[in-house]
Every structure is written in structure tokens, then in C-alpha cells.
Design a protein around this motif. Structure first.
Motif, PDB file in Angstrom:
ATOM      1  N   GLY A  16      40.632  42.186  32.804  1.00 47.99           N
ATOM      2  CA  GLY A  16      40.012  43.268  32.038  1.00 47.99           C
ATOM      3  C   GLY A  16      38.538  43.029  31.780  1.00 47.99           C
ATOM      4  N   ARG A  72      43.871  42.415  29.372  1.00 52.96           N
ATOM      5  CA  ARG A  72      45.307  42.482  29.652  1.00 52.96           C
ATOM      6  C   ARG A  72      46.127  43.059  28.488  1.00 52.96           C
ATOM      7  NH1 ARG A  72      47.921  37.447  32.965  1.00 52.96           N
ATOM      8  NH2 ARG A  72      49.473  38.621  34.117  1.00 52.96           N
ATOM      9  N   MET A  79      42.414  40.168  42.092  1.00 48.00           N
ATOM     10  CA  MET A  79      41.907  39.222  41.084  1.00 48.00           C
ATOM     11  C   MET A  79      42.876  38.065  40.891  1.00 48.00           C
ATOM     12  SD  MET A  79      42.289  41.867  37.878  1.00 48.00           S
ATOM     13  CE  MET A  79      42.340  43.421  38.786  1.00 48.00           C
ATOM     14  N   GLY A  80      43.752  37.876  41.898  1.00 53.87           N
ATOM     15  CA  GLY A  80      44.751  36.822  41.812  1.00 53.87           C
ATOM     16  C   GLY A  80      46.142  37.376  41.566  1.00 53.87           C
ATOM     17  N   GLN A  81      46.207  38.669  41.169  1.00 57.54           N
ATOM     18  CA  GLN A  81      47.492  39.259  40.772  1.00 57.54           C
ATOM     19  C   GLN A  81      48.370  39.617  41.966  1.00 57.54           C
ATOM     20  OE1 GLN A  81      44.988  41.061  41.638  1.00 57.54           O
ATOM     21  NE2 GLN A  81      45.145  43.234  41.184  1.00 57.54           N
ATOM     22  N   VAL A 140      47.753  42.117  44.433  1.00 52.86           N
ATOM     23  CA  VAL A 140      47.834  43.524  44.860  1.00 52.86           C
ATOM     24  C   VAL A 140      47.719  43.648  46.376  1.00 52.86           C
ATOM     25  CG1 VAL A 140      45.357  44.070  44.517  1.00 52.86           C
ATOM     26  CG2 VAL A 140      47.069  45.887  44.365  1.00 52.86           C
ATOM     27  N   THR A 199      40.796  48.705  39.053  1.00 51.18           N
ATOM     28  CA  THR A 199      42.110  48.081  39.179  1.00 51.18           C
ATOM     29  C   THR A 199      42.445  47.593  37.787  1.00 51.18           C
ATOM     30  OG1 THR A 199      41.536  47.446  41.400  1.00 51.18           O
ATOM     31  CG2 THR A 199      43.469  46.390  40.440  1.00 51.18           C
ATOM     32  N   ALA A 200      43.262  48.353  37.113  1.00 48.26           N
ATOM     33  CA  ALA A 200      43.479  48.141  35.683  1.00 48.26           C
ATOM     34  C   ALA A 200      44.709  48.925  35.270  1.00 48.26           C
ATOM     35  CB  ALA A 200      42.257  48.605  34.889  1.00 48.26           C
ATOM     36  N   ALA A 201      45.044  48.803  33.983  1.00 50.66           N
ATOM     37  CA  ALA A 201      46.216  49.486  33.443  1.00 50.66           C
ATOM     38  C   ALA A 201      47.471  49.115  34.240  1.00 50.66           C
ATOM     39  CB  ALA A 201      46.005  51.004  33.407  1.00 50.66           C
ATOM     40  N   SER A 202      47.437  47.973  34.897  1.00 53.07           N
ATOM     41  CA  SER A 202      48.572  47.446  35.669  1.00 53.07           C
ATOM     42  C   SER A 202      48.963  48.334  36.848  1.00 53.07           C
ATOM     43  CB  SER A 202      49.817  47.239  34.781  1.00 53.07           C
ATOM     44  OG  SER A 202      49.532  46.388  33.720  1.00 53.07           O
ATOM     45  N   THR A 203      48.121  49.286  37.189  1.00 52.38           N
ATOM     46  CA  THR A 203      48.533  50.301  38.160  1.00 52.38           C
ATOM     47  C   THR A 203      48.124  49.980  39.594  1.00 52.38           C
ATOM     48  OG1 THR A 203      46.477  51.519  37.836  1.00 52.38           O
ATOM     49  CG2 THR A 203      48.336  52.146  36.431  1.00 52.38           C
ATOM     50  N   GLY A 204      47.533  48.811  39.830  1.00 47.44           N
ATOM     51  CA  GLY A 204      46.987  48.499  41.147  1.00 47.44           C
ATOM     52  C   GLY A 204      47.974  48.692  42.288  1.00 47.44           C
ATOM     53  N   ALA A 205      49.138  48.083  42.163  1.00 46.42           N
ATOM     54  CA  ALA A 205      50.115  48.180  43.248  1.00 46.42           C
ATOM     55  C   ALA A 205      50.790  49.551  43.260  1.00 46.42           C
ATOM     56  CB  ALA A 205      51.162  47.071  43.117  1.00 46.42           C
ATOM     57  N   GLN A 245      53.403  36.545  37.525  1.00 39.51           N
ATOM     58  CA  GLN A 245      52.714  37.423  36.574  1.00 39.51           C
ATOM     59  C   GLN A 245      53.360  37.350  35.186  1.00 39.51           C
ATOM     60  OE1 GLN A 245      49.873  39.810  36.877  1.00 39.51           O
ATOM     61  NE2 GLN A 245      49.553  38.139  38.291  1.00 39.51           N
ATOM     62  N   GLY A 249      51.511  43.697  35.692  1.00 41.20           N
ATOM     63  CA  GLY A 249      50.342  42.909  35.283  1.00 41.20           C
ATOM     64  C   GLY A 249      50.214  42.665  33.786  1.00 41.20           C
ATOM     65  N   GLU A 250      50.325  43.719  32.999  1.00 38.95           N
ATOM     66  CA  GLU A 250      50.058  43.594  31.565  1.00 38.95           C
ATOM     67  C   GLU A 250      51.290  43.486  30.663  1.00 38.95           C
ATOM     68  OE1 GLU A 250      47.612  47.195  31.949  1.00 38.95           O
ATOM     69  OE2 GLU A 250      46.199  46.176  30.645  1.00 38.95           O
TER      70      GLU A 250
HETATM   71  N1  MTE Z   1      46.661  38.204  37.236  1.00 42.39           N
HETATM   72  C1  MTE Z   1      45.722  37.342  37.690  1.00 42.39           C
HETATM   73  N2  MTE Z   1      46.123  36.275  38.391  1.00 42.39           N
HETATM   74  N3  MTE Z   1      44.398  37.542  37.438  1.00 42.39           N
HETATM   75  C2  MTE Z   1      43.955  38.624  36.702  1.00 42.39           C
HETATM   76  O1  MTE Z   1      42.754  38.789  36.490  1.00 42.39           O
HETATM   77  N4  MTE Z   1      44.584  40.662  35.468  1.00 42.39           N
HETATM   78  C3  MTE Z   1      45.647  41.356  34.714  1.00 42.39           C
HETATM   79  C4  MTE Z   1      46.924  41.442  35.548  1.00 42.39           C
HETATM   80  N5  MTE Z   1      47.249  40.163  36.111  1.00 42.39           N
HETATM   81  C5  MTE Z   1      44.936  39.548  36.205  1.00 42.39           C
HETATM   82  C6  MTE Z   1      46.296  39.294  36.516  1.00 42.39           C
HETATM   83  C7  MTE Z   1      45.273  42.698  34.301  1.00 42.39           C
HETATM   84  S1  MTE Z   1      44.347  42.883  32.917  1.00 42.39           S
HETATM   85  C8  MTE Z   1      45.675  43.805  34.987  1.00 42.39           C
HETATM   86  S2  MTE Z   1      45.316  45.364  34.439  1.00 42.39           S
HETATM   87  C9  MTE Z   1      46.441  43.700  36.228  1.00 42.39           C
HETATM   88  O2  MTE Z   1      46.672  42.345  36.600  1.00 42.39           O
HETATM   89  C10 MTE Z   1      45.649  44.401  37.330  1.00 42.39           C
HETATM   90  O3  MTE Z   1      46.231  44.291  38.556  1.00 42.39           O
HETATM   91  P1  MTE Z   1      47.467  45.205  39.060  1.00 42.39           P
HETATM   92  O4  MTE Z   1      47.281  46.550  38.483  1.00 42.39           O
HETATM   93  O5  MTE Z   1      47.329  45.160  40.515  1.00 42.39           O
HETATM   94  O6  MTE Z   1      48.694  44.524  38.531  1.00 42.39           O
END
Ligand code: MTE
Ligand code: HPA
Ligand code: MOS
Length: 765
Positions: free
Chosen positions: A245, A358, A486-488, A490, A525-531, A646, A714-715
Motif C-alpha cells: 500500500g 494492507r 510486489m511479491g504477492q 500476481v 494493484t491494490a484492494a487485493s484485486t490484482g489477480a 499470503q 492479499g489483505e
Molecule cells: N504480498 C507481498 N509479498 N508484498 C506486498 O507488497 N501487498 C499486499 C498484498 N500482499 C503485498 C503482498 C497488499 S496491500 C495488497 S492490496 C495486495 O497484496 C495486492 O496484490 P493482489 O491484489 O495481487 O493480491
């Protein structure tokens, strides 16, 4: 699926729903993954450092640019006066977020000027002496949310959401409770700090390598500040070393400064923040203060509740309005509240501007009701889980949220049943009671907390995504989409989706850097909606290609099933079939009325529950997290290995927020005293639960039509460690035989725990 056209569908089913390594794992572990600072610098690259305000609030009288320029090694100096367009990089409330301070400084750490040097160390050394070069007339500063609330200083007007008649319900209730709660903020602590590398291009263009969750917004803010057109600004991000975030909006200032310097000097300019400066200049999770009153019955049912949510927004609006909206829309968490009245205040203080982190306000909203139910249970002498269950959203009835969305996918009951049994919650509570009976100093505590988290951006139009899929004639596939890595994971999930659609091995699919020249007008890429969003967009693109290949295979090979993908593709190319496609997705059925704060802001809800157990030393205030049992709902997982990562990561990150990560601003000067890992404690491997850490996915398909019926991950699991904070509260409560509510604040540092122990002892006396 088209029956005749499966010749190249090889092992497609295995591509989604199975454990797959992160697409960059082999690079991460070898140190070969390229982050922005690893991009080989072009000849002539200059380095930038920012001079930060030494004062929390004041009139900016002068900046001695001449003397700065005269410092050895300084090539150029930039101030707000050098910005050709508006001096603003605000994401929502235009004009509220200056790039460089102008006229006034609003917090200690605000960037005032930018220095450019051949050598980064030279630029940083001079910038660190900022106070020698600026003249500021100090003004009174508001440093806490409560002070600012008292002064009615807000970044946006207060927000209100009510349903029923809370005042009347509270007045008529058999029991009443009035209390306060204080929850601290949290630093994102991405391992890779903020960084932008700007390269001037021909004909007034600029290329920006930026560690950002939002390349399109970086393109827009640079366009705006430099007076360019969007087609002149090219932004790329291959990956971030974490965003959480913190790089949704706050990468903007650094992108603008790097681009300004690069364009002006016509040389590449890199701006990479030192960790301390990153802490000092950027905002983080909003700390919240709560004042509430609640009326309840004998069973612990909440009949009415009224609450003030006071967020420390910092000096500007940034993303505070949607953060507060999400906080208000998550105060209900898992519970049906028939009469509720919520008032959200985004307090304007002279501190860093707080932003996405997050959960985006969701955790702050939901923790308040969990704290309240915990207190109600203690006052009634009931098990808190029974009180929680008594308040759960119903199925078919009692299922409308305060913001008027019907909860249609409620799985709280079965999920709670399962975790209650697999965690041995009741047995352990009895064991803990027996232990505490015999242990005067060390006290154990346990708590069970559920999660319901709404998925979608609470700004409707952000819920869209695009993708571009290229199939090359050798059968290899390149995917580009609007999401950022960002490591998540996606990219891994999107690649799995594409491999599945095309019926090819995952190894044939490669994801590339997010790039504003490939997919335009993307969302953060936010609100956990990336994928969810980009997976659907990429599926759409892959399906278009697949349909063309199907038609071609039918016609050319008459339904034969054994043609290798590469061969089919080669033949299709020769037959002049288009082998690449775009894809698009927009989440259906959403609505939101900002004035009334009602509508359907969420496509669906993600659920979860956790049981945490701790042991507290009531003489020192220290605690140890003994055990955590997590059960989390990700629908039908696209990739269980990534999803479990996650869930566990979010649990520990949220546990850090609530128990050890403490932000301290000096009460007079306003300097953030905890601006480095030496003073700001994030969790490490040693803080993991020491007896057991058990994570399971609640495997049930998402009733909403999401990508392969998965759910965003994600969140939502960041809310699972509420159970850790309340387990500590339970242990402290044992000091007073569970007769007194411990006034425990977060983070529950040893100091906070000792304060709560003292308060319990004092009340018992
Ligand atoms: N996981 C990792 N490894 N690094 C991150 O920066 N960000 C988090 C979450 N998981 C994050 C993470 C946040 S704040 C969000 S909104 C989601 O990942 C964004 O990715 P997604 O929507 O693809 O899940
Ligand atoms: N989450 C993250 N970022 C956002 C949101 C949200 O819900 N709404 C607007 N920006
Ligand atoms: Mo996450 S806080 O929505 O970037």
C-alpha cells in the motif's frame, strides 16, 4: 469448451489450482531479480537527494538556493518554483499534496528541495544539512489525531453512516458500555524503499522506472506536473521489493522529482531514498482513536452502537477518504448490527500523510467491534466466541450491512465450526484457565476472531483491468497486464490462467514488466484485486486467441487431438491467424453512493478466522505468541502455495502492527523518533508462534463468478491477528480474575501491557 478443438489441450487442468513456485522465485533466491536500483545505470546518470523540513509546521520564508548550488559536487537544485505545471501529486483531493513544499511546511520530514549530484553520497550529505539552507517561521503544530479532532481540523468533511436508531437502542438496552480504544499506525517497511529512475527521451518524452503499485498514476502525476501529454510519459515497473500500500500513491512525489530533474537537465536522474528519509517523508497506516457507546442484551447481542472513528490522516488527504470509507464499511466485520451510527473523522495533523496499508482502513474499522464484543463477553461472564456467534450475520435474514449491501455468501458458521473444532478452542480455554489458576505471574490467554472483508475498490471505476497476450510462432507466450508484482504472486497467477486457457505448460508463459505503453489506463494493484481483475482480463485475451486457434484447428486438422501447440501456432501464423490479443474486464454489479454511503461496494466477501494463544509476563509486560491456528477462505485457490504464504505473511504483519510496531513522534518538535529498524521493531522469524502455527484454506468455490471461482487473498488475512491482541488482553484480564476490562491499547508493547495490568490491579483494589 469446444469439443472438437482440444488437440493442443495438454494437461491444462493442472495449470490452475496447484502449488506453483513464484515466477521469480529462482531469481529472488539467487539475487538475480532486477529491482529498480539494479537496472544498469546509463552513462551520465545523476543522483538526487531531498532536503527535508526540520520543522513540523511553519511558514517557508526562504530557501538559499545559491548557497546550495555552491556546495561542492552539487550540479543542480530544484524547488517548487522549478515545477512547470501545478506543484501537486495528490491522488484524490487535487492540490492537497505538494511535490515540494511551497509557502509553508506541514510536517517534519516534508521534502523542501531536491539536490542533484554526480555522486549520490554527495547529494545526500548536503541534503542532510537542510536546516542550514532554509528559513522557516515556526507555527503551532497539531501532532495527534485527538488534538486535531478537538480543533476540528480535517482533510475532508466528516463522514456519517447510520442504520436504525442507535441512540434509542442504546438507551433502551439492558446493558450499556462506553469506552475508548487507541490503535497505532504502521510503517509499510517494504524491503525496497521508494525509488524512481527517470530517463529523458527524444521529442520531450521521459521514461520512468519506478517502484510503484500504480504505473498509470505515476504517468498522470508526472504528465500533470511537467505539463506534458500522457503519450510522452512512459512508466515501467518489473517488480517491487514490497509495496503493502505504501507505493499506491506515495511513489508519486519521487517519480515527479526524478522526472523533473531528468527533463530539465536532459540527463538520467535516479532518486532512491535512504531508509530513514523514507520513514520521515512518507506516510503509513492510519492510527485510529475510537470513542464508542454500545447497548446489549443478556446474550451479548449488540442492540445499538454509536462510534466515532478518528483517523490520523497526516498533513494532507492523500488516500484518507477511501481509507475512512473502508473503515466505516468494515466496522460491522462479521456481525449484523441492527442499530448503528458511525462518524468518521480524518484528522489533519502535522505529520507524514497517511496512506494505504494492507487492509486499507478495513482492519482499523473491524478491530473496534472485536474489542467491543470482547468487553461485552467479559462483562457478561460469557465465552467471547459465544457472544460473537450471537451477533454473526444470518443466512437469509439479518444479512444486510449498514451500507445496505446484502451478505449473500456468508460462510461464517461452517468456517467457525471447523476452526473451533480443529483448534480445540474450548479444551484449550479450559487448560489455560487451569494454568492461570496456578500461575500468579505468567498468564496465558486465548482468543478466536473471525474476518469478513469486502473485495473491490470502493471507488467503482477502479474495478477494471486490461491485458495483452502474445503467442509467438515457436509456441512461447508473453503476458502483459495492468497489475504490478510486489511479491504477492500476481504474475504467477495470471500466467497460470493463461497457460490453462491455452492448454500449455506454465513454463511456456512469461510475464513482463508492467508498462504504460502496453496496457493503458490501469488501476493500482491494490484492494487485493490484482489477480481477480488482471486474471479475468488475461483470460479474456487468451480466450480470444484460443477461439481463433480452435476455429483454425477445426478447419485445418478436422478435430485431431495430437498436434503440438508450437506446430499449430506455426501453421496458424502461416494461415495469417492473429496470434495476439488484448483482454478487458470490469467487475459487474457494483454501485456506490458517496453521499449516502450506501450501495453494493463489494463484489463478494472473503472470510477467515483465527485462534491465537499467548503467554504474558505480568511483571515485565513481555509476551510470547505460542500458537496460531488460521483458517482462511480463498474460494477455490488458484495457487495454494502462494495463498498460504499470503495468509501467513499477513497474519505476522498484522501481529507486528498490533503488538510491537510503535510509532513515536516527539510531543514538542514533532520529529518521528522511530525512523529506522533500530527503533522501529518489525516481527522476525523469532516472533513466529513457538509451539504451533497451523494454516489451512477453507476450500469452497466463490459463488461470485471470479477467475476460476477463487477469492482475493492479499489483505483479508491481515485481520486474523486481532486474535493475538485479544489473547494478550485475555491474559491480562486473568490478573483480575476476568472481572475487569483491561484498557489495552495497540501496539501491545510491554509498556502498554504493563499499563493495562496496572489498571486491572487498580480496579480490583
Ligand atoms: N504480498 C507481498 N509479498 N508484498 C506486498 O507488497 N501487498 C499486499 C498484498 N500482499 C503485498 C503482498 C497488499 S496491500 C495488497 S492490496 C495486495 O497484496 C495486492 O496484490 P493482489 O491484489 O495481487 O493480491
Ligand atoms: N483499496 C485500495 N486502494 C483504493 C481503494 C481500496 O479499497 N479505494 C480506492 N483506492
Ligand atoms: Mo493494498 S493497501 O490495497 O495496496
Amino acid at each position: 469448451m469446444n469439443k472438437q478443438a482440444e488437440p493442443f489441450l495438454v494437461a491444462a487442468a493442472a495449470q490452475v489450482g496447484s502449488d506453483r513456485a513464484h515466477e521469480s522465485a529462482h531469481l529472488h533466491v539467487a539475487g538475480e531479480a532486477t529491482y529498480t536500483d539494479d537496472i544498469r545505470e546509463l552513462e551520465g546518470t545523476l543522483h538526487c537527494a531531498l532536503g527535508l523540513s526540520p520543522v513540523a509546521h511553519g511558514r517557508l520564508v526562504a530557501i538559499d538556493v545559491e548557497r546550495l548550488r555552491a556546495e561542492p559536487g552539487i550540479v543542480a537544485v530544484f524547488t517548487a518554483a522549478d515545477i512547470p505545471g501545478p506543484n501537486d501529486c495528490a491522488p484524490i483531493v487535487k492540490g492537497d499534496d505538494p511535490i515540494l513544499a511551497q509557502g509553508a511546511v506541514h510536517f517534519l520530514g516534508q521534502p523542501v528541495f531536491a539536490l542533484i549530484a554526480e555522486d549520490r553520497r554527495v547529494a545526500r550529505r548536503v541534503a542532510a544539512r537542510a536546516r542550514e539552507f532554509v528559513t522557516i517561521e515556526p507555527l503551532p503544530a497539531l501532532l495527534t489525531a485527538r488534538e486535531a479532532h478537538g480543533a476540528k481540523a480535517y482533510v475532508v468533511p466528516p463522514m456519517h453512516l447510520a442504520r436504525g436508531d442507535a441512540r434509542r437502542a442504546i438507551a433502551g438496552a439492558p446493558h450499556r458500555l462506553r469506552d475508548q480504544l487507541s490503535i497505532g499506525g504502521q510503517e509499510q517497511f517494504y524491503l525496497e524503499g521508494q525509488i524512481s529512475y527517470a530517463i529523458p527521451l527524444e521529442d520531450d518524452g521521459v521514461l520512468l522506472h519506478c517502484s510503484t503499485q500504480h504505473p498509470t498514476e505515476m504517468q498522470q502525476v508526472v504528465t500533470h506536473a511537467l505539463g506534458l501529454a500522457a503519450n510522452q510519459v512512459h512508466v515501467q515497473c518489473r517488480r517491487m521489493g514490497g509495496g503493502f500500500g505504501g507505493k499506491e500513491s506515495q511513489s508519486a512525489l519521487f517519480a515527479c522529482v526524478a522526472a523533473l530533474a531528468a527533463k530539465t537537465l536532459n540527463r538520467p536522474v535516479k532518486l532512491r531514498l535512504d531508509r530513514d528519509d523514507d520513514f520521515m517523508a512518507t506516510g503509513r497506516r492510519h492510527g485510529f482513536e475510537f470513542d464508542f457507546e454500545v447497548g446489549y442484551d443478556e446474550s451479548g447481542r449488540v442492540l445499538g452502537v454509536e462510534i466515532d472513528l478518528i483517523a490520523n490522516a497526516g498533513f494532507s488527504a492523500d488516500l484518507s477518504p477511501p481509507v475512512m470509507t473502508r473503515a466505516i464499511c468494515h466496522f460491522d466485520n462479521a456481525y449484523w448490527l441492527p442499530n448503528v451510527s458511525m462518524h468518521g473523522y480524518c484528522a489533519r495533523t502535522n505529520t507524514q500523510s497517511n496512506t494505504a496499508f494492507r487492509g486499507f482502513g478495513g482492519p482499523q474499522g473491524a478491530i473496534a467491534i472485536e474489542f467491543i464484543l470482547d468487553s461485552i463477553a467479559r462483562r457478561l461472564g460469557r465465552d467471547p466466541l459465544d457472544v460473537r456467534r450471537a451477533n454473526f450475520y444470518g443466512v437469509g435474514a439479518n444479512n444486510v450491512t449498514p451500507y445496505q449491501q446484502t451478505v449473500e455468501d456468508n460462510i461464517l458458521q461452517p468456517l467457525t465450526d471447523r476452526l473451533e473444532s480443529t483448534s480445540r478452542y474450548r479444551e484449550r480455554r479450559a487448560e489455560i484457565a487451569a494454568f492461570n489458576e496456578a500461575s500468579p505471574v505468567l498468564k496465558r490467554g486465548i482468543a478466536f476472531t473471525p474476518v469478513k472483508f469486502g473485495i473491490s475498490f470502493n471507488v467503482n471505476h477502479f474495478n477494471q483491468a486490461g491485458a495483452l497476450v502474445h503467442v509467438y510462432t515457436d509456441g512461447s507466450v508473453l503476458v502483459n497486464h495492468g497489475g504490478t508484482e510486489m511479491g504477492q504472486g500476481v504474475n504467477t497467477k495470471v500466467a497460470q490462467v493463461v497457460a490453462h486457457e491455452l492448454g500449455i505448460p506454465l513454463a511456456s508463459v512469461r510475464c513482463t514488466a508492467t508498462d504504460t505503453q502496453k496496457v493503458a489506463n490501469t488501476s493500482a494493484t491494490a484492494a487485493s484485486t490484482g489477480a481477480d481483475l488482471n486474471g479475468k482480463a488475461a483470460q479474456d485475451a487468451a480466450r480470444k486467441i484460443r477461439a481463433r486457434l480452435d476455429a483454425f484447428a477445426d478447419q485445418k486438422f478436422g478435430g485431431r487431438r495430437d498436434i503440438p501447440f508450437g506446430e499449430l501456432v506455426q501453421a496458424a501464423y502461416v494461415a495469417r491467424v492473429q496470434l495476439w490479443s488484448d483482454g478487458f474486464y470490469a467487475t459487474p454489479g457494483l454501485s456506490w453512493n458517496r453521499e449516502t454511503m450506501t450501495g453494493k461496494p463489494f463484489f463478494y466477501f472473503a472470510y477467515g478466522a483465527a485462534v491465537s494463544e499467548v503467554i504474558v509476563d505480568t511483571l515485565t509486560g513481555e509476551h510470547k505468541l505460542l500458537a496460531a491456528d488460521l483458517l482462511h477462505d480463498v474460494g477455490t485457490s488458484l495457487n495454494p502455495a502462494i495463498d498460504i504464504g499470503q495468509v501467513e505473511g499477513a497474519y505476522i504483519q498484522g501481529y507486528g502492527w498490533l503488538t510491537m510496531e510503535e510509532l513515536v513522534w516527539h510531543p514538542k518538535s514533532g520529529v518521528l523518533l522511530t525512523h529506522a529498524p533500530s527503533t522501529y521493531k518489525i516481527p522476525t522469524a523469532n516472533d513466529m508462534p513457538s509451539v504451533h502455527f497451523r494454516t489451512a484454506l477453507f476450500d469452497a468455490p466463490n459463488p461470485a463468478d471470479t477467475i476460476h471461482r477463487s477469492k482475493a487473498v492479499g489483505e483479508p488475512p491481515l485481520l486474523l491477528p486481532f486474535s493475538a491482541l485479544l489473547a494478550i488482553r485475555d491474559a491480562v484480564s486473568a490478573v483480575g480474575g476476568h472481572r475487569v476490562d483491561p484498557p489495552l491499547r495497540a501496539p501491545a508493547t510491554p509498556e502498554a501491557v504493563l499499563d493495562a495490568v496496572d489498571a486491572v490491579r487498580a480496579a480490583e483494589r
